[in-house]
Write a protein that holds these residues in place. Structure first.
Motif, short mmCIF file in Angstrom:
data_model
loop_
_atom_site.label_atom_id
_atom_site.label_comp_id
_atom_site.label_asym_id
_atom_site.label_seq_id
_atom_site.Cartn_x
_atom_site.Cartn_y
_atom_site.Cartn_z
N ASP A 1 26.89 21.88 -41.51
CA ASP A 1 27.29 23.63 -40.94
C ASP A 1 26.25 23.69 -40.37
OD1 ASP A 1 29.09 24.10 -44.35
OD2 ASP A 1 29.78 23.64 -42.28
N GLU A 2 25.05 23.15 -40.73
CA GLU A 2 23.72 23.73 -39.74
C GLU A 2 23.68 23.66 -38.61
OE1 GLU A 2 19.97 22.25 -41.66
OE2 GLU A 2 20.61 22.42 -43.54
N GLY A 3 24.33 22.56 -38.37
CA GLY A 3 24.83 22.11 -36.47
C GLY A 3 24.98 23.42 -35.75
N TYR A 4 26.00 24.31 -36.38
CA TYR A 4 26.21 25.20 -35.64
C TYR A 4 25.11 26.62 -35.24
CZ TYR A 4 31.22 24.65 -36.88
OH TYR A 4 32.75 24.98 -37.30
N LEU A 5 24.10 25.90 -36.15
CA LEU A 5 22.54 26.96 -36.17
C LEU A 5 21.85 25.74 -35.11
CD1 LEU A 5 20.67 29.28 -36.85
CD2 LEU A 5 19.84 27.68 -38.26
N MET B 1 22.33 23.62 -32.83
CA MET B 1 22.81 23.02 -31.34
C MET B 1 23.33 24.51 -30.35
SD MET B 1 22.76 20.07 -31.32
CE MET B 1 23.66 19.83 -30.19
N SER C 1 32.24 12.76 -33.06
CA SER C 1 33.39 12.91 -31.97
C SER C 1 34.74 12.14 -32.23
CB SER C 1 33.11 12.06 -30.93
OG SER C 1 32.69 11.17 -31.32
N PHE C 2 35.18 11.47 -33.21
CA PHE C 2 36.47 11.02 -33.62
C PHE C 2 36.67 11.41 -34.86
CE2 PHE C 2 36.53 6.86 -31.21
CZ PHE C 2 35.48 7.22 -30.57
N ARG C 3 37.96 12.82 -34.78
CA ARG C 3 38.14 13.65 -35.55
C ARG C 3 39.26 12.24 -36.68
NH1 ARG C 3 39.23 19.10 -34.84
NH2 ARG C 3 36.91 19.88 -34.08
N LYS C 4 39.65 11.73 -35.82
CA LYS C 4 40.91 10.64 -36.94
C LYS C 4 40.14 9.23 -36.50
CE LYS C 4 45.02 13.13 -34.13
NZ LYS C 4 45.71 13.33 -34.16
N LEU D 1 30.18 16.46 -28.26
CA LEU D 1 30.30 17.26 -29.80
C LEU D 1 31.75 17.83 -30.02
CD1 LEU D 1 27.64 17.78 -31.83
CD2 LEU D 1 28.10 19.73 -30.34
N ASN D 2 31.72 18.42 -31.72
CA ASN D 2 33.03 18.49 -32.16
C ASN D 2 32.83 19.17 -33.65
OD1 ASN D 2 35.77 19.51 -32.29
ND2 ASN D 2 36.59 17.61 -32.11
N LEU D 3 32.27 20.28 -33.66
CA LEU D 3 31.58 19.83 -34.87
C LEU D 3 33.17 20.01 -35.79
CD1 LEU D 3 28.22 22.34 -34.44
CD2 LEU D 3 28.47 19.81 -35.58
N GLU D 4 32.77 19.72 -37.09
CA GLU D 4 33.95 20.17 -37.70
C GLU D 4 34.98 20.82 -37.18
OE1 GLU D 4 33.16 21.02 -41.64
OE2 GLU D 4 33.49 18.84 -40.61
N LEU E 1 28.96 24.44 -27.73
CA LEU E 1 29.42 23.36 -28.63
C LEU E 1 30.75 22.40 -28.19
CD1 LEU E 1 29.54 25.73 -32.59
CD2 LEU E 1 28.07 24.10 -31.71
N LEU E 2 31.19 23.30 -27.27
CA LEU E 2 32.28 22.60 -26.66
C LEU E 2 32.11 22.42 -25.26
CD1 LEU E 2 35.20 23.58 -28.82
CD2 LEU E 2 33.71 21.35 -29.06
N ALA F 1 25.84 28.96 -41.83
CA ALA F 1 24.72 27.58 -40.94
C ALA F 1 23.53 27.79 -41.74
CB ALA F 1 25.22 27.90 -39.19
#
Lengths: 122, 254, 238
Positions: B82-86, B88, B180-183, B251-254, C53-54, C84
């Motif tokens: 979650d901290e990645g949202y801050l 990145m 980067s791999f969701r599945k 990059l593909n956060l959550e 972010l994307l 965050a």
């Protein structure tokens, strides 16, 4: 939050009505300084651009004027205020009559009903 | 900006790491006090000292392993959680983020080494007397008077730094690519293990071949050949690039 | 006019799902804009693309004429859907953090709002309730004097009093040259705060109009129109 508004009319026009009412009823005295756009927006819970648009409308109808750097003021021209008051009354009466017509009342019946109303102490 | 990133990285990681050091140093202190206070020959007292020493020994091991685990998990949480949202969305490039974390990690590794040595000195302080320092200085003097000793020492240090940096970057790359791999996470993990094994096998093979082709006599001791250093540096760059690429493009956060 | 946000045939495809489908969009400065749509319509994807972010699958997105990069991040203030803020930080530390990294951060405004909320500078974020954490994050985001604010579902899952607080905070920190983009699926609560609305469905823009125009021309609120457009009873909307 803020004031409540009808769904089917633009908010700025409802603001215009609300502020006109305030001016006409004397809540804002002639010559009184109006709150800033930001304060009004916060108070009413609306977008500042909407407030701006409403105030511009009021300026156009001469109820309000802008003094550069000093802010916006209610007009001191009592004649204009009186006229706005008359206009509001006329609108309200038209609305009322339209509704009563729809309910099937004649003018005489309406007059009788009004006369029978207990007097209001002013 | 870069300095600020490092400052915050130290702040964020320091809390856990300093506690870890603290435990180790407290146990070191307890060891040295136990050695002085207890009589080792008296059965139960000897046991107490023994247990304390074991605890201390384990804490040193815990610090060695813990530093890496704490820093790696912090990376995962700070950049990919979650901290990645801050983090990145800070007005800074991915390079700054990665490098600040790597340099902070290296600093912590050095600090850990120092803390460990310090703890040993504390734990063993009962055997430290004036002779100790005399012997230490004499020993060091003897080592450094040998020709090439300094160079060997520096090369070992360099190799250790490169290796420490490599395992750090390896974990950064692993986690950065993983998100980067969701599945297909299972597939990724499998591929990651395979690639790592292949890479290291390859490097080993290159190294051995170099040794053979360079015609080094069996008796000649080279800590690491130039080719080994090249490989270490190359792998470092590869892992850094993998992490950078994953964070910049995938990059593909959550 | 320089648009603060511009999308040109912006497309984002995930492994199996097309989140945004050749979206064209232009946002002018000085507006509060609602990005409205049901869950999964692409709102969060659009916002994430805007703050880097994307990366787009195709097309482009521009912030103040630039592709998302460190410079655009300096003028975009982003409120994510989730919390965050590092849990271990104290209020004072997280304010310092924002002040350290963002030149446009107004420390005094933040301190004032934090005090108003009843928070002590030494309080750890870990100890705060979910609602308080959200408000703190909002305070930090709105304390920046950014050119573009991206608020991802700021009022979802919050009680009405908190909702009022959030909208009031947005309004009181509003600046004429900045644009605020609020993504939400709760339209009735925000409608009077919005200048324009964008309806997003299945990665496509269905509508982009001013709130006044919608009420004028259609005689209904945006909320009512939204319910019409996004009816879920199986009937066709054409």
């Amino acid at each position: 939050m803020g004031w409540t508004f009808r769904e089917d009319l633009p908010i700025y026009s409802q603001l215009v009505d609300e502020m006109t009412r305030a001016i006409v009823s004397g809540a804002y005295a002639p010559g009184e300084r109006l709150p800033t756009v930001r304060d009004l927006a916060l108070d009413a819970g609306v977008n500042p651009n909407t407030v701006q648009r409403a105030l511009s409308e009021l300026e156009r109808s001469a109820l309000v004027y802008t003094q550069r750097t000093a802010g916006r003021f209610v007009t001191e021209d009592r004649a204009v205020i009186a006229q706005a008051r008359e206009q509001m009354a006329a609108n309200k009466i038209n609305e009322f009559l339209h509704e009563m017509d729809g309910l099937g009342f004649t003018r005489e019946q309406i007059g009788a009903l009004l006369a029978a109303q207990p007097k209001k102490d002013n | 900006m870069f300095g600020k990133l490092m400052k915050h990285e130290f702040q964020a990681t320091g809390r856990s790491l300093l506690r870890l050091y603290g435990i180790m140093l407290v146990l070191a202190l307890m060891t040295t006090m136990a050695m002085r206070l207890f009589d080792l020959n008296q059965g139960w007292q000897g046991s107490v000292v023994g247990y304390i020493m074991i605890a201390y020994g384990l804490s040193v091991f815990a610090v060695a392993v813990g530093v890496f685990i704490i820093l790696t998990l912090h990376y995962k949480k700070n950049i990919l959680g979650d901290e990645g949202y801050l983090m990145m969305t800070l007005p800074t490039g991915v390079h700054s983020l990665l490098l600040s974390k790597l340099l902070t990690a290296m600093a912590w590794y050095l600090l850990t080494g120092v803390a460990m040595v310090l703890s040993v000195l504390i734990a063993d302080s009962s055997s430290i007397d004036s002779a100790f320092f005399h012997d230490l200085v004499a020993g060091l003097h003897h080592i450094f008077s040998q020709s090439g000793a300094l160079s060997v020492l520096l090369r070992v240090l360099l190799a250790m730094l490169l290796f420490a940096s490599l395992i750090t970057l390896l974990s950064y790359a692993y986690y950065s690519l993983e998100q980067s791999f969701r599945k297909h996470k299972g597939l990724y993990n499998f591929a990651a293990v395979v690639v790592t094994l292949v890479l290291f096998r390859l490097c080993g093979w290159i190294s051995v071949n170099y040794h053979i082709n360079a015609g080094l006599a069996a008796r000649e001791v080279q800590i690491l050949t130039p080719i080994d250093y090249a490989q270490l540096i190359g792998l470092n760059l590869l892992m850094y690039f993998a992490a950078w690429w994953a964070l910049s493009k995938r990059l593909n956060l959550e | 006019m320089e648009y603060i946000l511009e999308c040109k045939a912006l497309t984002k495809r995930y492994e199996s799902n097309l989140a945004l489908d050749a979206v064209d969009l232009r946002l002018a400065p000085g507006r509060i804009i609602g990005l409205l749509g049901p869950n999964g319509s692409g709102k969060t994807t659009l916002i994430k693309l805007a703050n880097g972010l994307l990366t787009p699958t195709a097309g482009e997105i521009l912030i103040d004429g630039q592709k998302p990069c460190a410079q655009t991040k300096a003028i975009v203030s982003y409120l994510p859907e989730r919390n965050a803020l590092p849990e271990w930080m104290r209020v004072k530390q997280v304010i310092d953090f924002y002040a350290d990294f963002y030149a446009d951060f107004r420390r005094d405004a933040a301190n004032a709002m934090v005090a108003q909320l009843g928070l002590e500078p030494t309080q750890r974020i870990k100890t705060m309730s979910k609602g308080t954490k959200e408000k703190l994050q909002l305070i930090l985001v709105m304390s920046r004097k950014a050119k573009l604010y991206l608020l991802d579902e700021p009022i979802g899952g919050v009680d009405p009093a908190a909702r009022d607080y959030i909208l009031r905070t947005i309004l009181s920190n509003y600046s004429e040259d900045a644009t605020v983009l609020i993504s939400t699926h709760l339209i009735a609560d925000v409608e009077q705060v919005l200048d324009e609305v964008i309806f997003l469905r299945n990665g496509r823009i269905e509508l982009h109009e001013s709130v006044d125009a919608i009420r004028d021309e259609r005689g209904k609120s945006v909320d009512a129109l939204f319910r019409e457009v996004f009816r879920v009873d199986g009937r066709s909307n054409d």
